[in-house]
Design a protein around this motif. Sequence first.
Motif, short mmCIF file in Angstrom:
data_model
loop_
_atom_site.label_atom_id
_atom_site.label_comp_id
_atom_site.label_asym_id
_atom_site.label_seq_id
_atom_site.Cartn_x
_atom_site.Cartn_y
_atom_site.Cartn_z
N LEU A 1 0.93 -0.98 0.18
CA LEU A 1 -0.02 -0.01 0.04
C LEU A 1 0.89 1.38 -0.07
O LEU A 1 0.49 2.21 -0.55
CB LEU A 1 -0.94 -0.04 1.19
N ASN A 2 1.84 1.17 0.62
CA ASN A 2 2.77 2.44 0.55
C ASN A 2 3.26 2.53 -0.84
O ASN A 2 3.60 3.72 -1.08
CB ASN A 2 4.16 2.07 1.74
N GLY A 3 3.68 1.66 -1.73
CA GLY A 3 3.90 1.56 -3.14
C GLY A 3 2.94 2.53 -3.51
O GLY A 3 3.27 3.56 -4.41
N LEU A 4 1.54 2.07 -3.38
CA LEU A 4 0.53 2.85 -3.99
C LEU A 4 0.49 4.40 -3.86
O LEU A 4 0.29 5.02 -4.47
CB LEU A 4 -0.75 1.90 -3.76
N ARG A 5 0.56 4.56 -2.51
CA ARG A 5 0.73 5.97 -1.80
C ARG A 5 1.83 6.91 -2.50
O ARG A 5 1.49 7.88 -3.02
CB ARG A 5 1.00 5.97 -0.41
N ILE A 6 3.06 6.27 -2.43
CA ILE A 6 3.94 7.22 -3.33
C ILE A 6 3.64 7.06 -4.62
O ILE A 6 3.74 8.41 -5.20
CB ILE A 6 5.44 6.17 -3.15
N ALA A 7 3.32 6.30 -5.32
CA ALA A 7 2.80 6.33 -6.67
C ALA A 7 1.61 7.46 -7.02
O ALA A 7 1.70 8.18 -7.80
CB ALA A 7 2.30 4.94 -7.35
N SER A 8 0.79 7.36 -6.01
CA SER A 8 -0.34 8.32 -6.04
C SER A 8 0.18 9.79 -6.15
O SER A 8 -0.11 10.69 -6.83
CB SER A 8 -1.35 8.10 -5.01
N VAL A 9 1.01 10.25 -5.20
CA VAL A 9 1.36 11.34 -4.76
C VAL A 9 2.26 12.09 -5.89
O VAL A 9 2.13 12.88 -6.39
CB VAL A 9 2.37 11.63 -3.50
N GLN A 10 3.02 11.01 -6.28
CA GLN A 10 3.92 11.32 -7.42
C GLN A 10 3.34 11.56 -8.64
O GLN A 10 3.40 12.82 -9.60
CB GLN A 10 4.89 10.16 -7.44
N ASN A 11 2.23 10.93 -8.99
CA ASN A 11 1.33 11.05 -10.14
C ASN A 11 0.47 12.11 -10.07
O ASN A 11 0.14 12.98 -11.20
CB ASN A 11 0.49 9.71 -10.40
N ILE A 12 0.13 12.43 -8.96
CA ILE A 12 -0.75 13.75 -9.03
C ILE A 12 0.12 14.95 -9.31
O ILE A 12 -0.29 15.83 -10.17
CB ILE A 12 -1.27 14.13 -7.58
N GLY A 13 1.45 14.83 -8.90
CA GLY A 13 2.22 16.24 -9.25
C GLY A 13 2.50 16.10 -10.86
O GLY A 13 2.52 17.06 -11.48
N ASN A 14 2.85 14.86 -11.31
CA ASN A 14 3.40 14.67 -12.75
C ASN A 14 2.07 15.09 -13.53
O ASN A 14 2.35 15.29 -14.76
CB ASN A 14 3.71 13.13 -13.08
N THR A 15 0.66 14.79 -13.10
CA THR A 15 -0.26 15.13 -13.93
C THR A 15 -0.33 16.51 -14.40
O THR A 15 -0.70 16.93 -15.31
CB THR A 15 -1.66 14.62 -13.25
N ALA A 16 0.00 17.30 -13.42
CA ALA A 16 0.19 18.89 -13.79
C ALA A 16 0.87 19.17 -14.98
O ALA A 16 0.69 19.87 -15.68
CB ALA A 16 0.75 19.45 -12.52
N VAL A 17 2.07 18.36 -15.16
CA VAL A 17 2.91 18.46 -16.19
C VAL A 17 2.16 18.23 -17.50
O VAL A 17 2.35 18.54 -18.61
CB VAL A 17 4.24 17.89 -16.08
N ALA A 18 1.24 17.12 -17.40
CA ALA A 18 0.72 16.57 -18.42
C ALA A 18 -0.16 17.40 -19.28
O ALA A 18 -0.81 17.28 -20.41
CB ALA A 18 -0.18 15.36 -18.16
N ALA A 19 -0.66 18.53 -18.59
CA ALA A 19 -1.43 19.79 -19.51
C ALA A 19 -0.80 20.27 -20.42
O ALA A 19 -1.39 20.71 -21.31
CB ALA A 19 -1.69 20.81 -18.24
N LEU A 20 0.42 20.09 -20.44
CA LEU A 20 1.34 20.74 -21.64
C LEU A 20 1.09 19.67 -22.82
O LEU A 20 1.22 20.32 -24.17
CB LEU A 20 2.83 20.58 -21.62
N ILE A 21 0.45 18.58 -22.68
CA ILE A 21 0.25 17.87 -24.02
C ILE A 21 -1.34 17.71 -24.25
O ILE A 21 -1.68 16.86 -24.79
CB ILE A 21 0.94 16.29 -23.99
N GLY A 22 -2.00 18.75 -23.48
CA GLY A 22 -3.42 18.49 -23.73
C GLY A 22 -4.26 17.86 -22.83
O GLY A 22 -5.38 17.39 -23.31
N ALA A 23 -3.68 17.37 -21.93
CA ALA A 23 -4.41 16.43 -21.12
C ALA A 23 -5.24 16.89 -19.95
O ALA A 23 -6.25 16.33 -19.45
CB ALA A 23 -3.44 15.42 -20.28
N GLY A 24 -5.14 18.15 -19.88
CA GLY A 24 -6.15 18.81 -18.95
C GLY A 24 -5.46 18.84 -17.45
O GLY A 24 -4.41 18.37 -17.36
#
Lengths: 396, 366
Positions: free
Chosen positions: A324-347
């Motif tokens: 579960l800790n792996g999922l926690r790290i992955a979630s926090v990391q992906n929330i941050g990285n999703t912000a970058v994804a706006a650059l390719i039009g992901a919103g």
Amino acid sequence: MKRLTMLPGVMTWSGVAKVRLLGWLLGLVALVLLDLVLVRENRLLPGNGLNLWQALVQPWPPVLLVLWGLAGGCLSQRAWPLWAALAAVLLFVPLLLSATGQGAALLLTDAPRGARVSLGAGLWTMLFAVFVLASDLFRDARIRVFWRNGLLLAAGLWTIWVFASGGLDQLSLIVELSHRQDRFFQEMTNHLGITALSVSASGLIGIPLGFAVSCFPGSRSKVLPVLNVIQTIPSLALFGLLIAPLALMVRYLPVLERLGIQGIGWAPAVIALTLYALLPIVHNTYAGFDSVGSNAVEAGRGMGMSRLQLLRLVELPLALPVVLNGLRIASVQNIGNTAVAALIGAGGFGAFIFQGMGQAASDLILLGALPTIGLAVAADRVWQSLIDLTLAGGSQ
Amino acid sequence: MISLKNVHKAFEAAPAVRDLTLEIGLGEVCCLIGPSGCGKTTTLKMMNRMVEPSSGDIFVDGQPVGEIKPHLLRRKIGYVIQSIGLFPHMTVLQNICIVPRLLKWDESRAKKRGRELLELFSLDPGVFEAKYPHELSGGQAQRIGVARALAADPDILLMDEPFGALDPITRTHLQVQFASIQKELGKTVVLVTHDVDEAVLLGSTVALMNEGELIQSDSPERMLSRPKNDFVRRFFGADRALKRLSRLMVRDVMGGLRELDAAACFSGQPASGRCFAVEEPAQIVWVTDETGRLRGFLDGCPQSSETAQPGGYRDLEDPLSYGLSGETTLRAALTRLIEEGIPCLPVVQETGQLQGELRLGDILRA
């Protein structure tokens, strides 16, 4: 003498008291010396800083200073019961915000149309000081859980009420929000959707993969380095790399297009984020199953557990917190990285950040950045409490 | 109950157990003993198919073990592993009840059984059942490990160095406790150990192994008194005669007492009580109160009650700890006699009642 031994760390110059003193002094400096707000002729121009006395209506400046003085009671229990100090610290937030909102309204009455009042360094520093003091006080066992949670709830509800009743409407950040209210919720849905989709996909691939790696230890040196390399690719580069192959695939498989898949947009974002999340998930799953002691496994076998029972009764429960800790790290990391994804039009909230950067509108950047941080913190807490549940009792 | 016939086991060509034939009868405690790497643990693990033999036959209860599915076989055989291996995420009671759970016992029946076992091992269920393994001391964890193996009341108990990781005091305590529990339960036990004293204390049979081969399998007394070869003699050590004494209890060899005429014994001394001594020649007259509780002794040599040559009366400060318990091993009793530098000691019950007398001669004759 007895009182001294009862209050370790508060009377002596060690432990928690130092952290609190630092936080409290920081808050004092922010209140007295730093600019509370910035007034700008329009949303793009740099502004003039105003301090506590210039920004707020009387009697707020002295009232807030006195309240902060009372919050200083947390430095020593002799001066003040700790729960009262915590109350002063927590209730400082809604009071400061509503006073600032009121001050902003007054500052704008004489100002030209389009003028903005933004939050200044003083206010941010102040919020940080409150965070430092409150989180340190929350760790103090001498404050009863009732006071801790009750006061947090009261301060939270009051803050929400200040915001909802329009008390902050004149602040530039809220002005930006009110101009984009519908889009804000749409981007929030996007952001959460991309994160949830990528973490779930990664979990579906990564947990079995991690389990397989723990079953065949030789495969570890083949799988983990690959995931490590993926992790080192900058997220922007990976998003970009996926555009061409996806566009090609869509061209030859029109069915994909009907599913909404394109070279840009959410599809490459989800794929790239899934790949990023694999490393923490696979690694933690592997580590979790690897950490199940060989003693417990041998005992389980010796007691007569079948392979499946061994997995269900011994290995899985013991590995679960780490997985579960792996999922926690992955979630926090992906929330941050999703912000970058706006650059390719992901919103997602990244859309506001990049729009704000394009316009040099700092409050618009904040409108994207603050909720991203909030989401990451919230996801962290949710996973952490799940992990605590699985840890309850047994394993230390 | 368990028989091994020409069992051979090799790990990647290196033989671990060679042509081993061994018969373990119902209710026996068989101690497999030998130096490290002699194949004793491998032998044990082949009995519940934790390790498969390379060749040869193993029968449990007359049935070849190869015909029973490993996990079903293991549920019928209690197993205590060397490292205890309690499940850290389960409470003490859940740990104990794991085999009943696998056997799909009714939950209340399993719990009742678990609590009984806790009591059998002198652990208060109210205090211990909800604890987690990390809250236990080594000795407590070890007892839970044995209780877990006994949970489904198996006829056979396999124990792999069960007391190996404990400090000497706890170890001795648990060995004695296990011996008395085993006397009550009468399981067939196979116990692996490298501790000669443990094997001599607990075993009804001792099987000594070396380099994968069974060297001698006999009762501890015969192993000690008639070692088959030099290796056995060396393994049991120069003090093997002393080790025999660990097998015998004071109550088995102590001398009985008869009551003497108190007045004659005291002969005018300002003391009173009842007087006891062994059949002649008695060296010491033990003095008790009216209810038979030891109080002190008369130092003298009364040949009979008529011709008593009374010595001076001495009061004992703590008669209970001065006296031996009937459950003391002769080895410990001999140590006491040497320590005190005297030829005899009284044997008392827990209540302080005088029970008998142990003399050096009793030990030599044993």
